[in-house]
Every structure is written in C-alpha cells, then in structure tokens.
Design a protein around this motif. Sequence first.
Motif, mmCIF file in Angstrom:
data_model
loop_
_atom_site.group_PDB
_atom_site.id
_atom_site.type_symbol
_atom_site.label_atom_id
_atom_site.label_comp_id
_atom_site.label_asym_id
_atom_site.label_seq_id
_atom_site.Cartn_x
_atom_site.Cartn_y
_atom_site.Cartn_z
ATOM 1 N N ALA A 141 0.658 -1.233 0.006
ATOM 2 C CA ALA A 141 0.279 0.288 -0.354
ATOM 3 C C ALA A 141 0.598 1.156 0.043
ATOM 4 C CB ALA A 141 -0.846 -0.067 1.073
ATOM 5 N N LEU A 142 1.791 0.856 0.352
ATOM 6 C CA LEU A 142 2.999 2.473 0.117
ATOM 7 C C LEU A 142 3.512 2.514 -0.827
ATOM 8 C CD1 LEU A 142 4.906 1.702 3.555
ATOM 9 C CD2 LEU A 142 3.992 3.578 2.877
ATOM 10 N N PRO A 143 3.635 4.062 -1.454
ATOM 11 C CA PRO A 143 4.157 4.395 -3.058
ATOM 12 C C PRO A 143 5.212 3.107 -3.491
ATOM 13 C CG PRO A 143 3.593 6.428 -1.621
ATOM 14 C CD PRO A 143 3.699 4.970 -0.959
ATOM 15 N N ASP A 144 6.464 3.230 -2.585
ATOM 16 C CA ASP A 144 7.630 2.996 -2.747
ATOM 17 C C ASP A 144 7.803 1.305 -2.584
ATOM 18 O OD1 ASP A 144 8.068 3.013 -0.691
ATOM 19 O OD2 ASP A 144 10.099 4.471 -1.055
ATOM 20 N N GLY A 145 6.503 1.124 -2.304
ATOM 21 C CA GLY A 145 6.690 -0.784 -1.182
ATOM 22 C C GLY A 145 7.354 -0.184 -0.666
ATOM 23 N N GLY A 146 7.839 0.777 0.586
ATOM 24 C CA GLY A 146 8.205 1.161 1.678
ATOM 25 C C GLY A 146 9.518 1.312 1.407
#
Length: 202
Positions: free
Chosen positions: A78-83
Amino acid sequence: MMWLLPLLLAAADTSGSTRSLYLQLIHQARADGRPRAAIAYLDDFDRRYPGDRDARILRVNSLLDLGDLDAAEAAAAALPDGGGSAVRGHLLAARGRWAEAIAPYSLAVQASPADPMLRNALGFAQLRAGLAAEAAESLRGALDLSPGTPVIRNNLLLALKAAGQNAEAEALLSTIRDEPQRDALRRQIAAQAARLPAPKDR
C-alpha cells in the motif's frame, strides 16, 4: 506503560512533540519485543496522523515482528514505493529469500551507511545465501558502528566461523570476559555454523 500514555501525550501536546513521542514509544515497544503494543500505539497514532509514512513503515516492521508476513506484505504494497529498500529486504528475508534480499539491503546501506542494523541485516542475508566472507565484511562494519550490540557480534562470529576465519573469531570471543558465557556462545556458534549452506566465496 499504556496507562501513562494519555498523560505523556497531554504533556507532549504542550510542547508540540506528540508525533515524536508516539514514534519513540512505538520504537521502544519493538525494541522491547512487544509488537502488539507497537501496533496498538500505531492504531492510535494513525487516528491523529493518518497516512504518516514513518508510521506505515513501522507497521510493516511490527507485523514482521509478529510473524504475520501476509499482512506485512499487504501493508508494504500500500506504500507508494513498497516502503523502500530496507522494507523490501526485510520482506524477502522473512520469506527466506536471502539471496534476493541482498540487493535491496545493499541499496539501503548505501542510502544510510551509518546505520549498523542495516549492515547487520545485509551481512546476515549474505551469510544465509552462502556468502560468508562478504557477510563477515558487512558485519565488521556493523560492529564498528555499534560495538556493544550482541546480535551484531554474534552474527559476525557466525560469519567468521562459516568463512573459516577461526583466529579472528577466537579473538572476538576473547572480548567476552565471562568464561561460561564465552564457552556457551562458542558451542552455539559452532552448532549454527554447521547448519549454514556451504560458503560460495571461500
């Protein structure tokens, strides 16, 4: 500690440091081995600061602490860059995909070269992937940055043993003054080294 939270946050509101105090509590809960408390703090934090990136990454790591890999992967997705690179490395390592974890951990170390725990994570991934000599070098750097951290020292001992660098391993063991503790750790390291994959970089 939970019963103190309203009082602590009330005091923090006065100084404008509520967010930093919350994050400190979450980090401390994880360090103390209390991932459920960390997630409880995160749930409350999210109501005050929805969408905070640091908190979302902490949630991924707290779920990993709990061993809930599916939920951790969903939270990271769910994070834009996968965290970020470190989170990608943690997720791969949690699945036992050690060789694949090396690249994101290497990027994370490049981005934060003074973080000893990232170097420790990289070294352990290298070790589990059969790159014992590379692991030892990564872990030497981690121990230089954080000389008093037992987990880093123990991982370095394991890497040195796996790499056949027994003299350096014994020198490091000799820094432990308590003889029974030193002997017990020596046996533990030998047993763990026997279960590692054969080194690819000797």
